[in-house]
Design an enzyme around this catalytic site. Structure first.
Site, PDB file in Angstrom:
ATOM      1  CE1 TYR A  97      -3.683   2.543   1.030  1.00 53.68           C
ATOM      2  CE2 TYR A  97      -1.884   3.512   2.277  1.00 53.68           C
ATOM      3  CZ  TYR A  97      -3.148   3.606   1.725  1.00 53.68           C
ATOM      4  OH  TYR A  97      -3.861   4.755   1.867  1.00 53.68           O
ATOM      5  CD  GLU A 180      -6.041   4.563  -0.803  1.00 51.09           C
ATOM      6  OE1 GLU A 180      -6.041   4.889   0.387  1.00 51.09           O
ATOM      7  OE2 GLU A 180      -7.059   4.175  -1.397  1.00 51.09           O
TER       8      GLU A 180
END
Ligand code: GDP
Ligand code: MN
Length: 357
Positions: A97, A180
């Site tokens: 991530y 993101e």
């Protein structure tokens, strides 16, 4: 405004950030020339599509047609896609991530990462994330080594540093508030690829970007995220009333997720889009709707409320106060469907507070 994945990835590719090869498919497009196997991804402006049946692999031509038809008719949290993204299948070794986001309390950009990216990212405790304040390009470059160590990607330090520098350029030049990458994939071929991207752009800088022509635009009104994990979402008309509504939520010790001014020209479709937007937040326990209608028409708002009630699964409880133009008509319609109406914003908030205790 939150972009659709294909729109966000197009921007990433302008900054030479590696993404899977892919093509955009509209309903009317023919699927003949598409190579197999491939991944088909539903282009709806929310995350968690993988778990909700919005990301599928097709191995044969028949599967491809079946899956495409199915995805075009499969609503995800109230959104039905008008576009699919078809991509090459990537062989995943590991998922990470990686994100850049504005931290409003600190008035600063933060780089946030996790070793364990992918569909279960929400489940990791906050303290297990790598977090680094980055106020300049230099800060980004200098955290390449520690980030590589944190992720266990020491051999990839230079590539990773290049990727975060490019993400930072993209973030600042595009006036993003969130960028993101989840997952950032380490492939079995030992390269890094941004397999998914969520990008939120600052609507207030729209004037600086005459090129901003996004499909995602139609999903958004004057919508600002305040706290991604907020528990109360708000819908109001007029910037002043919208601010007062957010203040009211905070004043009752509840955490507002968003600010939303539906605007004077709001109609059923735009108000319904607001509900769809709200559904992207993971922690909403209630939606406070505070309308004092002048130009806005309460009956349009009421129609959108009914539409949301029927079409959106897991719609959180609504706390509604309607006054002004066509409010009698609106109230009649809503009450006929057993929808409770409150007399004031304060009554809405007291009820919302009680329900969350
Ligand atoms: P999201 O659920 O909306 O965040 O959609 P993602 O694009 O992140 O896809 C969800 C998950 O599907 C990813 O975390 C991957 O595990 C998986 N996935 C997506 N694309 C591919 C692919 O090309 N190959 C493989 N093996 N898995 C994929
Ligand atoms: Mn994802």
């Amino acid at each position: 405004m939150i972009l659709l994945e294909y729109e966000a990835k197009k921007i990433l590719s302008n900054y030479n950030i590696p993404i899977p090869r892919g093509v955009v498919i509209k309903k009317e497009d023919s699927l003949d020339t598409i190579s197999l196997p491939c991944v088909l991804k539903s282009q709806v402006p929310i995350g968690g599509r993988g778990k909700l049946g919005g990301v599928k692999v097709a191995n044969t031509a028949t599967e491809l047609t079946d899956i495409a038809t199915q995805l075009f008719h499969h609503p995800i949290k109230g959104f039905t896609p008008s576009t699919l993204l078809k991509e090459e299948v990537i062989a995943i070794d590991k998922e990470f991530y990686l994100s850049l986001r504005i931290n409003r309390e600190m008035a600063s950009i933060f780089l946030v990462a996790h070793t364990d990216g992918g569909v279960d990212i929400e489940e990791h405790p906050q303290e297990t994330f790598y977090k680094k304040q980055v106020v300049s390009k230099h800060d980004v470059t200098s955290c390449g080594q520690t980030l590589a160590e944190y992720l266990g990607l020491e051999e990839k330090e230079f590539l990773l540093t290049e990727i975060i520098e490019r993400l930072y350029n993209c973030f600042t030049r595009e006036d993003a508030t969130l960028l993101e990458i989840n997952p950032l994939v380490l492939t079995k071929q030992n390269t890094l690829v941004a397999a998914d991207c969520k990008m939120e752009l600052d609507d207030a800088s729209d004037f600086r970007h005459p090129d901003w022509e996004f499909e995602a635009k139609k999903h958004n009104a004057n919508f600002v995220t305040l706290h991604e994990h907020g528990t109360i979402a708000t819908v109001a008309n007029g910037a002043g009333l919208a601010m007062a509504t957010v203040d009211g939520v905070a004043g009752h010790n509840l955490l507002p997720a968003n600010f939303l001014d539906i605007g004077g020209g709001a109609n059923e479709a735009s108000v319904y889009a607001a509900f769809q937007n709200i559904m992207q937040y993971p922690n909403i326990h209630g939606i406070v709707i505070n309308i004092f209608a002048g130009i806005t028409r309460c009956d349009e708002v009421a129609k959108a409320i009914l539409q949301a009630k029927t079409k959106i699964t897991n719609l959180p409880p609504l706390y509604i106060r309607l006054a002004g133009t066509n409010s009698d008509e609106a109230k009649k319609v809503l009450q006929a469907h057993d929808i409770i109406l409150y007399r004031s914003l304060d009554d809405c908030l007291v009820a919302a507070k009680e329900a969350t205790q």
